[in-house]
Design a protein around this motif. Structure first.
Motif, PDB file in Angstrom:
ATOM      1  N   LYS A 180     -18.813 -16.879   5.005  1.00 16.06           N
ATOM      2  CA  LYS A 180     -18.364 -18.038   4.226  1.00 16.06           C
ATOM      3  C   LYS A 180     -17.521 -18.985   5.067  1.00 16.06           C
ATOM      4  O   LYS A 180     -17.587 -20.197   4.917  1.00 16.06           O
ATOM      5  N   ARG A 181     -16.723 -18.430   5.971  1.00 18.71           N
ATOM      6  CA  ARG A 181     -15.836 -19.257   6.777  1.00 18.71           C
ATOM      7  C   ARG A 181     -16.567 -19.985   7.894  1.00 18.71           C
ATOM      8  O   ARG A 181     -16.333 -21.176   8.126  1.00 18.71           O
ATOM      9  N   ASP A 182     -17.442 -19.280   8.599  1.00 14.53           N
ATOM     10  CA  ASP A 182     -18.042 -19.839   9.810  1.00 14.53           C
ATOM     11  C   ASP A 182     -19.474 -20.331   9.637  1.00 14.53           C
ATOM     12  O   ASP A 182     -20.006 -20.982  10.538  1.00 14.53           O
ATOM     13  N   PHE A 183     -20.107 -20.013   8.502  1.00 12.10           N
ATOM     14  CA  PHE A 183     -21.474 -20.479   8.249  1.00 12.10           C
ATOM     15  C   PHE A 183     -21.577 -21.089   6.851  1.00 12.10           C
ATOM     16  O   PHE A 183     -22.447 -20.697   6.060  1.00 12.10           O
ATOM     17  N   PRO A 184     -20.717 -22.047   6.535  1.00 12.43           N
ATOM     18  CA  PRO A 184     -20.747 -22.621   5.174  1.00 12.43           C
ATOM     19  C   PRO A 184     -22.042 -23.347   4.851  1.00 12.43           C
ATOM     20  O   PRO A 184     -22.397 -23.498   3.685  1.00 12.43           O
ATOM     21  N   ASP A 185     -22.760 -23.772   5.892  1.00 13.68           N
ATOM     22  CA  ASP A 185     -24.028 -24.475   5.688  1.00 13.68           C
ATOM     23  C   ASP A 185     -25.241 -23.557   5.810  1.00 13.68           C
ATOM     24  O   ASP A 185     -26.379 -24.013   5.697  1.00 13.68           O
ATOM     25  N   ARG A 186     -25.004 -22.276   6.018  1.00 19.26           N
ATOM     26  CA  ARG A 186     -26.098 -21.321   6.185  1.00 19.26           C
ATOM     27  C   ARG A 186     -25.828 -20.050   5.381  1.00 19.26           C
ATOM     28  O   ARG A 186     -26.264 -18.958   5.784  1.00 19.26           O
ATOM     29  N   ILE A 187     -25.158 -20.173   4.253  1.00 23.19           N
ATOM     30  CA  ILE A 187     -24.756 -18.990   3.502  1.00 23.19           C
ATOM     31  C   ILE A 187     -25.965 -18.198   3.017  1.00 23.19           C
ATOM     32  O   ILE A 187     -26.019 -16.974   3.140  1.00 23.19           O
ATOM     33  N   ALA A 188     -26.970 -18.872   2.455  1.00 27.16           N
ATOM     34  CA  ALA A 188     -28.134 -18.168   1.918  1.00 27.16           C
ATOM     35  C   ALA A 188     -28.884 -17.432   3.023  1.00 27.16           C
ATOM     36  O   ALA A 188     -29.238 -16.251   2.881  1.00 27.16           O
ATOM     37  N   ALA A 189     -29.135 -18.120   4.141  1.00 27.56           N
ATOM     38  CA  ALA A 189     -29.874 -17.492   5.233  1.00 27.56           C
ATOM     39  C   ALA A 189     -29.102 -16.323   5.822  1.00 27.56           C
ATOM     40  O   ALA A 189     -29.667 -15.243   6.082  1.00 27.56           O
ATOM     41  N   MET A 190     -27.789 -16.508   6.038  1.00 33.40           N
ATOM     42  CA  MET A 190     -26.995 -15.438   6.618  1.00 33.40           C
ATOM     43  C   MET A 190     -26.849 -14.264   5.659  1.00 33.40           C
ATOM     44  O   MET A 190     -26.822 -13.109   6.088  1.00 33.40           O
ATOM     45  N   THR A 191     -26.771 -14.545   4.358  1.00 32.02           N
ATOM     46  CA  THR A 191     -26.685 -13.450   3.388  1.00 32.02           C
ATOM     47  C   THR A 191     -27.964 -12.618   3.409  1.00 32.02           C
ATOM     48  O   THR A 191     -27.920 -11.380   3.373  1.00 32.02           O
ATOM     49  N   GLY A 192     -29.120 -13.274   3.496  1.00 34.74           N
ATOM     50  CA  GLY A 192     -30.380 -12.549   3.592  1.00 34.74           C
ATOM     51  C   GLY A 192     -30.469 -11.714   4.859  1.00 34.74           C
ATOM     52  O   GLY A 192     -30.875 -10.549   4.829  1.00 34.74           O
ATOM     53  N   LEU A 193     -30.080 -12.308   5.997  1.00 38.15           N
ATOM     54  CA  LEU A 193     -30.117 -11.569   7.254  1.00 38.15           C
ATOM     55  C   LEU A 193     -29.112 -10.429   7.269  1.00 38.15           C
ATOM     56  O   LEU A 193     -29.395  -9.342   7.805  1.00 38.15           O
ATOM     57  N   TYR A 194     -27.949 -10.666   6.689  1.00 38.95           N
ATOM     58  CA  TYR A 194     -26.921  -9.630   6.605  1.00 38.95           C
ATOM     59  C   TYR A 194     -27.427  -8.446   5.779  1.00 38.95           C
ATOM     60  O   TYR A 194     -27.313  -7.282   6.190  1.00 38.95           O
ATOM     61  N   SER A 195     -28.009  -8.728   4.609  1.00 37.99           N
ATOM     62  CA  SER A 195     -28.554  -7.666   3.761  1.00 37.99           C
ATOM     63  C   SER A 195     -29.671  -6.920   4.486  1.00 37.99           C
ATOM     64  O   SER A 195     -29.767  -5.690   4.407  1.00 37.99           O
ATOM     65  N   MET A 196     -30.528  -7.656   5.197  1.00 35.33           N
ATOM     66  CA  MET A 196     -31.612  -7.030   5.932  1.00 35.33           C
ATOM     67  C   MET A 196     -31.076  -6.118   7.022  1.00 35.33           C
ATOM     68  O   MET A 196     -31.622  -5.027   7.269  1.00 35.33           O
ATOM     69  N   SER A 197     -30.004  -6.525   7.695  1.00 33.64           N
ATOM     70  CA  SER A 197     -29.430  -5.701   8.759  1.00 33.64           C
ATOM     71  C   SER A 197     -28.856  -4.407   8.207  1.00 33.64           C
ATOM     72  O   SER A 197     -28.964  -3.343   8.846  1.00 33.64           O
ATOM     73  N   LEU A 198     -28.228  -4.480   7.039  1.00 34.32           N
ATOM     74  CA  LEU A 198     -27.748  -3.256   6.398  1.00 34.32           C
ATOM     75  C   LEU A 198     -28.899  -2.271   6.200  1.00 34.32           C
ATOM     76  O   LEU A 198     -28.790  -1.083   6.523  1.00 34.32           O
ATOM     77  N   SER A 199     -30.003  -2.774   5.672  1.00 30.57           N
ATOM     78  CA  SER A 199     -31.161  -1.923   5.411  1.00 30.57           C
ATOM     79  C   SER A 199     -31.808  -1.446   6.709  1.00 30.57           C
ATOM     80  O   SER A 199     -32.289  -0.305   6.791  1.00 30.57           O
ATOM     81  N   ALA A 200     -31.819  -2.298   7.727  1.00 26.90           N
ATOM     82  CA  ALA A 200     -32.427  -1.909   9.001  1.00 26.90           C
ATOM     83  C   ALA A 200     -31.680  -0.737   9.626  1.00 26.90           C
ATOM     84  O   ALA A 200     -32.297   0.210  10.142  1.00 26.90           O
ATOM     85  N   GLY A 201     -30.354  -0.769   9.582  1.00 29.70           N
ATOM     86  CA  GLY A 201     -29.578   0.346  10.118  1.00 29.70           C
ATOM     87  C   GLY A 201     -29.875   1.632   9.386  1.00 29.70           C
ATOM     88  O   GLY A 201     -30.016   2.707  10.002  1.00 29.70           O
ATOM     89  N   ALA A 202     -29.989   1.551   8.065  1.00 26.88           N
ATOM     90  CA  ALA A 202     -30.312   2.737   7.277  1.00 26.88           C
ATOM     91  C   ALA A 202     -31.707   3.249   7.607  1.00 26.88           C
ATOM     92  O   ALA A 202     -31.943   4.470   7.693  1.00 26.88           O
ATOM     93  N   ALA A 203     -32.660   2.337   7.798  1.00 28.48           N
ATOM     94  CA  ALA A 203     -34.034   2.743   8.100  1.00 28.48           C
ATOM     95  C   ALA A 203     -34.112   3.471   9.439  1.00 28.48           C
ATOM     96  O   ALA A 203     -34.784   4.506   9.569  1.00 28.48           O
ATOM     97  N   VAL A 204     -33.437   2.947  10.438  1.00 29.57           N
ATOM     98  CA  VAL A 204     -33.456   3.580  11.761  1.00 29.57           C
ATOM     99  C   VAL A 204     -32.832   4.972  11.682  1.00 29.57           C
ATOM    100  O   VAL A 204     -33.364   5.945  12.243  1.00 29.57           O
TER     101      VAL A 204
END
Length: 403
Positions: free
Chosen positions: A135-159
């Motif tokens: 929210k602080r550093d990507f105020p113009d990319r919140i939706a994209a970063m939230t999707g990538l952040y959620s995907m990274s959480l799942s990727a770590g679990a998958a590995v």
């Protein structure tokens, strides 16, 4: 209770494009380490029980304590971030994750429990603080970063789900299969160290909006329940899907691969769900449709022929990943401004993950009481029904009013 903000809401200086790319990659790398703790234990749970003599109830406690920590310690993240600075608090979280995960390699029950608590506390801090950085550093990319952040959480679990059993077999020890996941957390901490070592820059705090505490808002509680119920199902799957499938006849590696496949499905769901959630006027239809996928996936895992289990795992993952992304999206859409969004995020994660801890515990209690998983689908059906109800309430196109 009214949770504090995830971190002070600030106006940060605009970083260079290269600097923002590095920061974004750093956030995603940290997120990769915030879920490896859970599926790694699930994949080796029968070996852990055999090696330690743990009963099903004690094994359930091993899977439940870290999830409970996600709720309990989330309320302490903001005070620590205000005292140390957000970047340093994130570094502290990574160190806790690495140390707690390594501690589980001692193969003793107290170390397994203590390591789970320490790593769970670090994960709780990361859960709360990383969205604040977005929210602080990507105020113009919140939706994209939230999707990538959620995907990274799942990727770590998958590995972790896919590689834990092969690593344990190669090392000749289930304890080393658990402890190995301390290495990527330690690497992430080393890469984050230069950023945490900088002096915090000057920032201008923004006053929190609204005087009425969030716990007086029914909508805030509905959002928190939505977060908690979908999380309860998610951690039941992290903790028990592999043992359930092994009980049905799959070997350890195949069960771990199946869990990994489900988590890969979560990655796809995380990326697709934000667009689905914002197509209509509200998020009720999206939540209901995703819970239908979860129901179909779980039914297949329990009752369909083992040869089709991979289809069920993918459906389950798509639904659960989508629900996580929709829950995070609902937090942003129900809040009138960034200050309330931060407070709502803290409340939803604190209450939600505390509630979610009961899911894996109940699965273990059921297994110990009846000697198998026969009654577990009833628990899952009840969680899905309650989850649909909470989604219908939290998904309405309304804004929290704190005036």
């Amino acid at each position: 209770m009214d949770a504090p903000p995830t971190a002070p809401t600030v106006i940060a200086p605009r970083a260079s494009r290269f600097g923002r790319v590095l920061l974004g990659l750093g956030i995603l790398l940290i997120a990769l380490n915030l879920r490896t703790l859970f599926p790694s234990l699930s994949a080796l749970l029968p070996e852990v029980m055999a090696g330690t003599g743990a009963s099903p109830g004690l094994a359930s406690l091993m899977t439940t304590l870290p999830v409970l920590c996600l709720g309990v310690f989330s309320f302490g993240a903001a005070p620590v971030a205000r005292r140390l600075g957000t970047e340093r608090a994130v570094l502290l979280a990574l160190c806790a994750v690495a140390a707690g995960t390594a501690l589980r390699g001692s193969a003793a029950v107290p170390a397994l429990l203590g390591g789970g608590v320490l790593a769970g506390a670090g994960i709780a801090f990361g859960n709360v603080l990383l969205p604040g950085l977005v929210k602080r550093d990507f105020p113009d990319r919140i939706a994209a970063m939230t999707g990538l952040y959620s995907m990274s959480l799942s990727a770590g679990a998958a590995v972790a789900a896919a590689l834990t059993v092969p690593v344990a077999r190669a090392a000749g020890s289930w304890a080393e299969g658990l402890a190995v996941w301390a290495l990527p957390a330690a690497a992430a901490a080393l890469l984050w160290l230069p950023r945490a070592a900088r002096r915090p820059g000057a920032t201008a705090a923004v006053a929190a909006s609204g005087a009425r505490p969030l716990w007086r808002s029914g909508l805030a509680w509905q959002v928190s329940l939505f977060m908690g119920l979908q999380s309860a199902l998610a951690y039941c799957v992290f903790g028990w899907l592999a043992p359930i499938m092994r009980d049905r006849g799959l070997d350890a590696a195949a069960a771990g691969f199946l869990l990994s496949l489900s988590v890969v499905g979560q990655m796809v769901g995380c990326l697709a769900a934000p667009a689905l959630a914002t197509l209509g006027r509200d998020q009720r239809a999206a939540a209901t449709a995703l819970y239908a996928l979860v129901l179909a996936g779980l039914a297949g895992c329990f009752y369909a022929p083992l040869g089709t289990a991979w289809i069920s795992a993918v459906l389950l993952g798509l639904g659960q990943g989508g629900l996580l992304a929709v829950a995070l999206t609902v937090i942003l859409l129900r809040a009138p401004d960034a200050g309330v969004a931060a407070r709502l995020s803290g409340m939803a994660q604190g209450i939600g993950y505390t509630l979610a801890a009961g899911g894996p515990l109940l699965v273990g209690v059921i297994r110990q009481a009846e000697g198998g998983f026969g009654a577990v689908p009833i628990l899952f059906a009840a969680l899905i029904a309650l989850g649909v109800a909470s989604g219908l309430a939290a998904g309405r196109a309304e804004i929290i009013d704190l005036a």
